[in-house]
Design a protein around this motif. Sequence first.
Motif, PDB file in Angstrom:
ATOM      1  N   TYR A  55      -7.319   5.945  -5.117  1.00 57.65           N
ATOM      2  CA  TYR A  55      -6.414   7.000  -5.671  1.00 57.65           C
ATOM      3  C   TYR A  55      -5.599   6.505  -6.918  1.00 57.65           C
ATOM      4  CZ  TYR A  55      -7.391   9.875  -1.712  1.00 57.65           C
ATOM      5  OH  TYR A  55      -8.244  10.360  -0.732  1.00 57.65           O
ATOM      6  N   LEU A  56      -6.018   5.397  -7.546  1.00 61.48           N
ATOM      7  CA  LEU A  56      -5.187   5.126  -8.784  1.00 61.48           C
ATOM      8  C   LEU A  56      -5.573   6.281 -10.122  1.00 61.48           C
ATOM      9  CD1 LEU A  56      -5.990   1.483  -9.489  1.00 61.48           C
ATOM     10  CD2 LEU A  56      -3.781   2.390  -8.979  1.00 61.48           C
ATOM     11  N   PRO A  57      -6.449   6.862 -10.084  1.00 61.82           N
ATOM     12  CA  PRO A  57      -6.620   7.877 -11.212  1.00 61.82           C
ATOM     13  C   PRO A  57      -5.521   9.015 -10.803  1.00 61.82           C
ATOM     14  CG  PRO A  57      -8.651   7.277 -10.461  1.00 61.82           C
ATOM     15  CD  PRO A  57      -7.815   6.625  -9.510  1.00 61.82           C
ATOM     16  N   THR A  58      -5.243   9.356  -9.551  1.00 61.03           N
ATOM     17  CA  THR A  58      -4.334  10.242  -8.990  1.00 61.03           C
ATOM     18  C   THR A  58      -2.989   9.712  -9.374  1.00 61.03           C
ATOM     19  OG1 THR A  58      -5.608  11.909  -7.999  1.00 61.03           O
ATOM     20  CG2 THR A  58      -3.310  11.731  -7.191  1.00 61.03           C
ATOM     21  N   LEU A  59      -2.811   8.316  -8.683  1.00 59.11           N
ATOM     22  CA  LEU A  59      -1.354   7.980  -8.948  1.00 59.11           C
ATOM     23  C   LEU A  59      -0.806   7.585 -10.304  1.00 59.11           C
ATOM     24  CD1 LEU A  59      -1.916   5.406  -5.895  1.00 59.11           C
ATOM     25  CD2 LEU A  59      -1.016   7.692  -5.681  1.00 59.11           C
ATOM     26  N   ALA A  60      -1.773   7.498 -11.154  1.00 56.41           N
ATOM     27  CA  ALA A  60      -1.464   7.259 -12.711  1.00 56.41           C
ATOM     28  C   ALA A  60      -0.812   8.471 -13.227  1.00 56.41           C
ATOM     29  CB  ALA A  60      -2.502   6.729 -13.329  1.00 56.41           C
ATOM     30  N   ARG A  61      -1.058   9.737 -12.656  1.00 61.20           N
ATOM     31  CA  ARG A  61      -0.830  10.949 -13.340  1.00 61.20           C
ATOM     32  C   ARG A  61      -0.069  11.837 -12.458  1.00 61.20           C
ATOM     33  NH1 ARG A  61      -6.471  13.309 -15.821  1.00 61.20           N
ATOM     34  NH2 ARG A  61      -4.933  14.927 -16.361  1.00 61.20           N
ATOM     35  N   VAL A  62       0.673  11.198 -11.301  1.00 61.28           N
ATOM     36  CA  VAL A  62       1.209  12.068 -10.111  1.00 61.28           C
ATOM     37  C   VAL A  62       2.243  12.803 -10.845  1.00 61.28           C
ATOM     38  CG1 VAL A  62       2.609  10.450  -9.689  1.00 61.28           C
ATOM     39  CG2 VAL A  62       1.849  11.881  -7.786  1.00 61.28           C
ATOM     40  N   GLY A  63       2.849  12.639 -11.824  1.00 56.17           N
ATOM     41  CA  GLY A  63       3.849  13.436 -12.508  1.00 56.17           C
ATOM     42  C   GLY A  63       3.317  14.936 -12.818  1.00 56.17           C
ATOM     43  N   GLU A  64       2.198  14.941 -13.206  1.00 59.04           N
ATOM     44  CA  GLU A  64       1.538  16.214 -13.268  1.00 59.04           C
ATOM     45  C   GLU A  64       1.272  17.126 -12.147  1.00 59.04           C
ATOM     46  OE1 GLU A  64      -2.271  15.912 -15.698  1.00 59.04           O
ATOM     47  OE2 GLU A  64      -1.604  13.948 -16.309  1.00 59.04           O
ATOM     48  N   LEU A  65       0.962  16.480 -11.088  1.00 55.72           N
ATOM     49  CA  LEU A  65       0.741  17.177  -9.660  1.00 55.72           C
ATOM     50  C   LEU A  65       2.455  17.628  -9.218  1.00 55.72           C
ATOM     51  CD1 LEU A  65      -1.485  14.960  -7.660  1.00 55.72           C
ATOM     52  CD2 LEU A  65      -1.939  17.173  -9.181  1.00 55.72           C
ATOM     53  N   LEU A  66       3.365  16.987  -9.523  1.00 57.14           N
ATOM     54  CA  LEU A  66       4.609  16.985  -8.999  1.00 57.14           C
ATOM     55  C   LEU A  66       5.515  18.133 -10.006  1.00 57.14           C
ATOM     56  CD1 LEU A  66       5.964  13.430  -7.931  1.00 57.14           C
ATOM     57  CD2 LEU A  66       5.140  15.430  -6.338  1.00 57.14           C
ATOM     58  N   GLY A 117      10.645  -4.360  -4.697  1.00 59.33           N
ATOM     59  CA  GLY A 117       9.685  -5.627  -4.850  1.00 59.33           C
ATOM     60  C   GLY A 117       8.201  -5.535  -4.335  1.00 59.33           C
ATOM     61  N   LEU A 118       8.260  -4.965  -3.143  1.00 55.57           N
ATOM     62  CA  LEU A 118       6.928  -4.832  -2.563  1.00 55.57           C
ATOM     63  C   LEU A 118       6.170  -3.641  -3.479  1.00 55.57           C
ATOM     64  CD1 LEU A 118       7.445  -5.003   1.251  1.00 55.57           C
ATOM     65  CD2 LEU A 118       6.054  -6.706  -0.159  1.00 55.57           C
ATOM     66  N   ILE A 119       6.861  -2.449  -3.772  1.00 56.14           N
ATOM     67  CA  ILE A 119       6.249  -1.549  -4.448  1.00 56.14           C
ATOM     68  C   ILE A 119       5.432  -2.005  -5.741  1.00 56.14           C
ATOM     69  CG2 ILE A 119       6.772   0.723  -5.665  1.00 56.14           C
ATOM     70  CD1 ILE A 119       8.922   1.329  -3.807  1.00 56.14           C
ATOM     71  N   LEU A 120       6.297  -2.668  -6.540  1.00 56.92           N
ATOM     72  CA  LEU A 120       5.887  -3.217  -7.771  1.00 56.92           C
ATOM     73  C   LEU A 120       4.530  -4.419  -7.512  1.00 56.92           C
ATOM     74  CD1 LEU A 120       9.073  -3.715  -9.817  1.00 56.92           C
ATOM     75  CD2 LEU A 120       7.440  -1.618  -9.954  1.00 56.92           C
ATOM     76  N   GLN A 121       4.730  -5.125  -6.472  1.00 56.67           N
ATOM     77  CA  GLN A 121       3.789  -5.996  -6.330  1.00 56.67           C
ATOM     78  C   GLN A 121       2.358  -5.529  -6.013  1.00 56.67           C
ATOM     79  OE1 GLN A 121       5.202  -8.372  -2.976  1.00 56.67           O
ATOM     80  NE2 GLN A 121       7.192  -9.374  -4.111  1.00 56.67           N
ATOM     81  N   GLY A 122       2.426  -4.614  -5.303  1.00 52.78           N
ATOM     82  CA  GLY A 122       0.939  -3.794  -4.887  1.00 52.78           C
ATOM     83  C   GLY A 122       0.239  -3.453  -5.876  1.00 52.78           C
ATOM     84  N   TYR A 123       0.768  -3.018  -7.233  1.00 54.30           N
ATOM     85  CA  TYR A 123      -0.109  -2.766  -8.427  1.00 54.30           C
ATOM     86  C   TYR A 123      -0.983  -3.884  -8.686  1.00 54.30           C
ATOM     87  CZ  TYR A 123       2.725   1.459  -8.306  1.00 54.30           C
ATOM     88  OH  TYR A 123       2.986   2.868  -7.950  1.00 54.30           O
ATOM     89  N   LEU A 124      -0.099  -4.957  -8.669  1.00 51.68           N
ATOM     90  CA  LEU A 124      -0.780  -6.415  -9.080  1.00 51.68           C
ATOM     91  C   LEU A 124      -1.851  -6.910  -8.155  1.00 51.68           C
ATOM     92  CD1 LEU A 124      -0.944  -8.923 -10.905  1.00 51.68           C
ATOM     93  CD2 LEU A 124       1.293  -9.708  -9.741  1.00 51.68           C
ATOM     94  N   LEU A 125      -1.262  -6.717  -6.948  1.00 49.37           N
ATOM     95  CA  LEU A 125      -1.966  -7.558  -5.894  1.00 49.37           C
ATOM     96  C   LEU A 125      -3.237  -6.981  -5.302  1.00 49.37           C
ATOM     97  CD1 LEU A 125       0.821  -9.460  -3.965  1.00 49.37           C
ATOM     98  CD2 LEU A 125      -0.815 -10.127  -5.694  1.00 49.37           C
ATOM     99  N   ILE A 179       0.817  -1.142   0.055  1.00 49.79           N
ATOM    100  CA  ILE A 179       0.058  -0.082   0.027  1.00 49.79           C
ATOM    101  C   ILE A 179       0.544   1.305  -0.071  1.00 49.79           C
ATOM    102  CG2 ILE A 179      -1.646   1.341   1.388  1.00 49.79           C
ATOM    103  CD1 ILE A 179      -2.908  -1.475   2.203  1.00 49.79           C
ATOM    104  N   ASN A 180       1.901   1.334   0.909  1.00 48.48           N
ATOM    105  CA  ASN A 180       2.817   2.476   0.949  1.00 48.48           C
ATOM    106  C   ASN A 180       3.439   2.508  -0.463  1.00 48.48           C
ATOM    107  OD1 ASN A 180       2.195   3.342   3.389  1.00 48.48           O
ATOM    108  ND2 ASN A 180       3.466   1.788   4.436  1.00 48.48           N
ATOM    109  N   GLY A 181       3.986   1.218  -0.813  1.00 43.43           N
ATOM    110  CA  GLY A 181       4.505   1.463  -2.395  1.00 43.43           C
ATOM    111  C   GLY A 181       3.844   1.963  -3.555  1.00 43.43           C
ATOM    112  N   MET A 182       2.575   1.525  -3.344  1.00 45.11           N
ATOM    113  CA  MET A 182       1.865   2.049  -4.415  1.00 45.11           C
ATOM    114  C   MET A 182       1.488   3.642  -4.372  1.00 45.11           C
ATOM    115  SD  MET A 182      -1.760  -0.728  -4.582  1.00 45.11           S
ATOM    116  CE  MET A 182      -2.379   0.113  -5.992  1.00 45.11           C
ATOM    117  N   ALA A 183       1.371   4.106  -3.237  1.00 45.96           N
ATOM    118  CA  ALA A 183       1.453   5.421  -3.061  1.00 45.96           C
ATOM    119  C   ALA A 183       2.567   6.348  -3.666  1.00 45.96           C
ATOM    120  CB  ALA A 183       1.184   5.948  -1.803  1.00 45.96           C
TER     121      ALA A 183
END
Length: 473
Positions: free
Chosen positions: A193-204, A130-138, A26-30
Amino acid sequence: MNKAAPNLVISEEKAFEVWAQICGHINGMALGGSLLALRVAGHLKGAPLTLDRMNGNAGYLNGLLHAMAAMGWLNEPVDGVWDWTDAGRDLIRQADLLEHIPTLLDAADALLDRADCDLPDIASVPAPLGLILQGYLLAPLMLGCAARQDAIAPPNSHATLRALGWIDENGAFNDLGQIALSQAGAYHYPVTYLPTLARVGELLFGDPMGLRARTATQEETHVDRARDILFSGLVYQHSVGPAIWDRLRDVLTSAQAPRYILDLGCGDGQMLAEIGKRAPSVQLIGMEYNRVAQATAAERISGFPNAFVIAGDIGAPQATIAALTERGIDPKDVLLITKSVVHNRSWTPPTGPLVSGDTHAMAATPDGAIITGDALAQNLTEFFAAWHPFVGPHGFFVIEPHAIARATLRANLHRSIGPCLEYTHCLSNQLLVQADCLRRCAGLAGFVSRYSTGIGAGTLGYDHMSVDHFFVA
């Protein structure tokens, strides 16, 4: 962490190991997409980071740096300079693997719709990435399996689930996997929050206002609000409800019990419905800004006598009270209650001098500027002051999540989704403060708390929410 799945013979230590893995997901996905945005912008090379040299939107970047420090990737800043820890340098050495994140984000959307899709092989990626990437799948897969009560995991998840030890050689969820399924509801939060996390580069680093666009019917596009409302209901069911009911029961069954209870920002109506079951003599009223939630709440409480939902905004108390008086309801007969809504009020710069103190919380304006701690505290005091004239003898019951000191988050990282909660709140312009700041601001606005408790210490190691029954002093 919720209670373990029933009828399983497994140690508490093993159950917490599973919860720690879920927290890592969860933290990794964020944070994963933001790490990729840092890499693209040239800031993931090991050099110390400073906001004034990052050429982005300072409010959101400030939130990111705080979250990365909470994860243990950055040291505490010295004169505004954030240097990398050894764990952060390990992450940088794996930075090429961040390129999987756009594919995984696309896959997460497809998996939410139960579509089959090709996935990159991430089962053997070591920590910390590893845990960061796993989150998007799991996250989407486990939510789906839990909802359908699947005994067998989807084939495209087998390699990753075996690496975690959650399935047997046939793809069936073993005891650890059953524990994970019982905790899967926590995945609702980052998926929201996937819609935001997918476009977070725009926010940053881009135009943050583009992500705030609404549909023709004024629905939000940066967050799955229906799922957010569902997650809020789960939080009530598993933690908030048990913590507040003793106090509410005493209030609602006393000789001076209120005739009405008004839930400000009632979400899906679950809290109101639970109160109605336990205190059938009180009339239920919901107030909600979001149209999806209004409809859901109205349906949920429709079986209670005279229950209804009104449209309203917690930041506009006069309009809310006017809607009651138009129905012949005297505010003096109403107990006000709100859960996880005060921090979600719209930001307005404070109108008075900054006398309310400070907060270590991180917050950003919709256009990406930093909201300073003293301005945030003063804004909160002015929020409470606006409600002060309308709080009657039954008081104002406030249940709120809070910003937590980074050192506390780091010390409890194995069992906390705090970095995800705080960073996504910042990205969505929500206004968390620490519990003592909330009580101080309420006091400055003329309230006193006659009942106060915390929620979360038993499982997270710290109270991440507070409960206060405020009265006019």
